[in-house]
Design an enzyme around this catalytic site. Structure first.
Site, mmCIF file in Angstrom:
data_model
loop_
_atom_site.group_PDB
_atom_site.id
_atom_site.type_symbol
_atom_site.label_atom_id
_atom_site.label_comp_id
_atom_site.label_asym_id
_atom_site.label_seq_id
_atom_site.Cartn_x
_atom_site.Cartn_y
_atom_site.Cartn_z
ATOM 1 N N LYS A 1 77.255 24.293 57.529
ATOM 2 C CA LYS A 1 76.713 25.604 57.127
ATOM 3 C C LYS A 1 77.587 26.240 56.050
ATOM 4 C CE LYS A 1 74.532 26.427 61.623
ATOM 5 N NZ LYS A 1 74.582 27.111 62.936
ATOM 6 N N GLN B 1 78.537 30.968 66.267
ATOM 7 C CA GLN B 1 78.037 29.652 66.694
ATOM 8 C C GLN B 1 77.957 29.566 68.219
ATOM 9 O OE1 GLN B 1 76.779 27.451 64.624
ATOM 10 N NE2 GLN B 1 76.336 25.858 66.127
ATOM 11 N N ASP C 1 70.925 34.733 62.253
ATOM 12 C CA ASP C 1 70.389 33.845 63.292
ATOM 13 C C ASP C 1 69.102 34.385 63.903
ATOM 14 O OD1 ASP C 1 71.614 31.389 63.897
ATOM 15 O OD2 ASP C 1 73.391 32.392 64.683
#
Ligand code: GUN
Length: 305
Positions: A46, A90, A116
């Protein structure tokens, strides 16, 4: 060109324009707590993708023994940082942070920086089909289906898995495109029979090669979201023929990545996304796209204020 590359290409001029207008690149802060090997790989990909595209991706590490309060403090610092447009914590967080840690930490992310799409405000907006950041994996699946010209309206889409990260938002995104949607989960009787009625099948259950050819209506579009590491030689030999790339990789590394879909499905399906190399890179491209969108919206809001 592959879907992920096309997504990156489409956002490139937006990044250049943002840099030109505001004198800084869109910024993404990624929080990684502990040393989960899969998370290390995802986070590295990412950050690399975001930086290569001309954004500023910054990794913030927390020790595996860090508390949920430490993670919360870091998120609050990133919320207050004007050069950070997107925040990604994460998952999974280390077990030591406690059972409610993910809920507490995801809830603390400023919804306007929530690349997200995990914040309950953004999930609520998605439910009501209002503009909001959407979780990168299901959003990426939709990008792929749309860019490949797969019709969704009036089609039966079956989603295997009901997670907050993939299954639930996936079902909503398909519903909003006028598909008839069925969600199957671990308590669904005869999942194969339901799956066989799908024109579009999305597998997101985290069980290696669970979906076999008998789950598939001939010609169906199959999206494999699973990324599972196989470490047992007998299993690898049962699934993959002698001379296959997977057997060679297992011999070399002692593990091989497989999806939730058995490779035999390829002979029955109209289309099947590969693992690795299918949805994974598209998800990463969506992190980039959501970061750029968050940056643009935050900058526009500031000008209007
Ligand atoms: N862990 C597995 N998938 C994801 C994702 O899409 N976002 C975050 N933050 N963590 C994950």
């Amino acid at each position: 060109m592959a879907c992920a590359a096309r997504i990156r290409e489409d956002v490139a001029p937006r990044i250049a324009l943002f840099q030109q207008r505001y004198g800084r690149p869109p910024g993404l802060g990624v929080v990684l707590a502990g040393h989960n090997p899969a998370s290390e790989v995802y986070v590295r990909n990412k950050i690399k993708t975001v930086n290569e595209a001309g954004c500023r991706g910054v990794l913030f590490r927390l020790d595996a023994s860090a508390s949920a309060d430490e993670a919360l403090a870091l998120v609050r610092r990133l919320n207050a940082d004007d050069a950070i447009d997107g925040i990604l914590v994460q998952s999974p967080l280390p077990e030591g942070m406690g059972a409610e840690a993910e809920t507490r930490v995801f809830d603390a992310v400023d919804p306007s920086k929530d690349v997200d799409g995990f914040h309950p405000c953004n999930v609520g907006l998605l439910v009501q089909k209002r503009p909001a950041p959407v979780a990168c994996t299901p959003a990426g699946c939709i990008e792929l289906l749309e860019r490949e010209g797969i019709q969704l309206r009036g089609k039966h889409a079956v989603v295997l898995g009901r997670s907050d990260i993939v299954g639930k938002p996936m079902a909503l995104l398909l519903l909003h495109r006028d598909a008839t949607v069925t969600v199957c989960h671990s308590r669904t009787p005869d999942v194969a029979a339901v799956a066989r009625t799908a024109d579009i099948l999305v597998a997101a259950i985290g069980r290696p090669v669970f979906v076999t050819a008998d789950y598939i209506k001939p010609g169906a579009t199959v999206i494999d979201v699973g990324i599972n590491a196989l470490t047992a030689q007998a299993e690898v030999e049962r699934i993959f023929p002698e001379g296959s790339r997977q057997r060679a990789q297992f011999a070399e590394r002692g593990s091989v990545l497989v999806g939730d879909v058995h490779p035999d499905v390829d002979a029955v399906a109209g289309a099947l996304t590969p693992v690795p190399g299918g949805i994974g890179p598209i998800t990463v491209a969506m992190v980039l796209k959501n970061t750029v969108t968050a940056a643009e919206l935050r900058a526009a809001r500031k000008v209007a204020m």
